[in-house]
Scaffold this active site. Structure first.
Site, mmCIF file in Angstrom:
data_model
loop_
_atom_site.group_PDB
_atom_site.id
_atom_site.type_symbol
_atom_site.label_atom_id
_atom_site.label_comp_id
_atom_site.label_asym_id
_atom_site.label_seq_id
_atom_site.Cartn_x
_atom_site.Cartn_y
_atom_site.Cartn_z
ATOM 1 N N HIS A 50 -8.553 1.021 -0.798
ATOM 2 C CA HIS A 50 -8.311 0.052 -1.878
ATOM 3 C C HIS A 50 -9.604 -0.602 -2.358
ATOM 4 O O HIS A 50 -9.654 -1.804 -2.636
ATOM 5 C CB HIS A 50 -7.292 -1.005 -1.443
ATOM 6 C CG HIS A 50 -5.957 -0.425 -1.085
ATOM 7 N ND1 HIS A 50 -5.138 0.156 -2.022
ATOM 8 C CD2 HIS A 50 -5.333 -0.310 0.112
ATOM 9 C CE1 HIS A 50 -4.039 0.602 -1.402
ATOM 10 N NE2 HIS A 50 -4.141 0.339 -0.119
ATOM 11 N N SER B 211 0.837 -1.201 0.000
ATOM 12 C CA SER B 211 0.000 0.000 0.000
ATOM 13 C C SER B 211 0.874 1.255 0.000
ATOM 14 O O SER B 211 1.647 1.466 -0.936
ATOM 15 C CB SER B 211 -0.972 -0.034 1.179
ATOM 16 O OG SER B 211 -1.899 1.025 1.106
#
Length: 318
Positions: free
Chosen positions: A211, A106
């Protein structure tokens, strides 16, 4: 660092990996700041680039403020890069193991990009702060959340998400999948996962459904921020979060950073790609030990070294 990757998988290779959000803690980077001149210089550069004393918050807290996405994300990047710079200072350019690949989970992908020469420190930290701001702002309008599902395979979790309207946001290991969504959908998905045999369900302390498509409103702002930053091609291949494939060209990297906001983090596939490419040594550089555990679950025979405090710098320095 070299952009050339040996295609002979029989030759052991090495990867640097960088952690993501959730690893922040009060005191992060403080020992580095006190003991390493080059780390101190980098952290001072971070404060200057952001025009605020982020390092004071990192060193002194409070934890609740550090946990805010706009603070946690640049703090993790700054600490990870400070560890890397300090290890380079200790080892010298001739002794520090050179990676064949880099990857980050991430927001850790930005640390990987800075390590691979794609972004300078000011651009990297400003991009990450803006990313955090946009994600938090978007999340506040949608009241979403995230939860880790342990003990169910990916296909079962996919089915649960289809039935409830939740999303898969991270595939961390074969038996650890993170789901996200609006609170009602997420609660339904967690209930169904429990019925289907999940060993454990952990609600994550984040402000939104990262996400997933719920982050779509943040993309336009991030696109503007990316356009203002200076990018270079990567010195070593970066394993992209979204499809677990290697990228080096700056245009591909820019696209990845935009897709990553709404796309699932394919961490298990990223680790599997690295293993199949001949990587046997992984160095997790940054706060915490989360990635080390996930790598061992996917590749039990891998050698994993954590570089997460001042003492561990010697292990990276060889």
């Amino acid at each position: 660092m070299s952009g050339m990757v040996n295609s002979d998988v029989s030759i052991p290779k090495l990867a640097y990996v960088f952690p993501g959000q959730g690893t922040q803690h009060v005191g992060m980077g403080k020992d580095l700041y006190n003991e390493s001149p080059i780390a101190r210089k980098l952290l001072d550069e971070v404060d200057e680039a952001l025009n605020r004393p982020l390092t004071k918050l990192m060193f002194e807290g409070p934890q609740e403020e550090l946990n805010l996405t706009i603070n946690a994300q640049p703090a993790i990047l700054a600490t990870s890069l400070a560890f890397l710079r300090a290890s380079q200072e200790i080892a010298g350019p001739e002794n520090l193991p050179t990676p064949d690949f880099a990857a980050g989970h991430s927001v850790g992908e930005y640390s990987a990009l800075a390590a691979a020469g794609v972004l300078g420190i000011p651009d990297a930290v400003r991009l990450v702060q803006e990313r955090g701001r946009l994600m938090h702002e978007t999340a506040q309008k949608q009241q979403g959340g995230m939860a880790a599902v342990l003990g169910l395979d990916e296909l079962t979790v996919e089915e649960i998400c289809r039935e409830t309207g939740a999303y898969i946001s991270n595939i961390n290991a074969s038996d650890q999948v993170v789901i996200a969504g609006e609170k009602i959908a997420l609660a339904r998905a967690m209930d169904l996962a429990s019925v289907r045999g999940a060993k454990r369900l952990i609600s994550l302390q984040v402000s939104g459904a990262f996400h997933t498509d719920l982050m779509r409103p943040a993309v336009a702002g991030m696109e503007q921020a990316v356009a203002l930053a200076n990018f270079s091609d990567a010195n070593v291949p970066i394993i992209a979060n979204c499809d677990a494939s290697p990228i080096t060209l700056q245009e591909d990297i820019k696209n990845e950073l935009l897709e990553q906001l709404c796309g699932c983090v394919q961490w298990r596939r990223s680790v599997s790609y690295l293993w199949d490419a001949g990587v046997t040594q992984f160095y997790e550089i940054g706060p915490g030990k989360v990635l080390s555990g996930l790598i061992r679950r996917t590749c039990p025979d891998a050698q994993v070294t954590g570089v997460n405090d001042a003492k561990s710098l010697l292990s990276l320095a060889g």
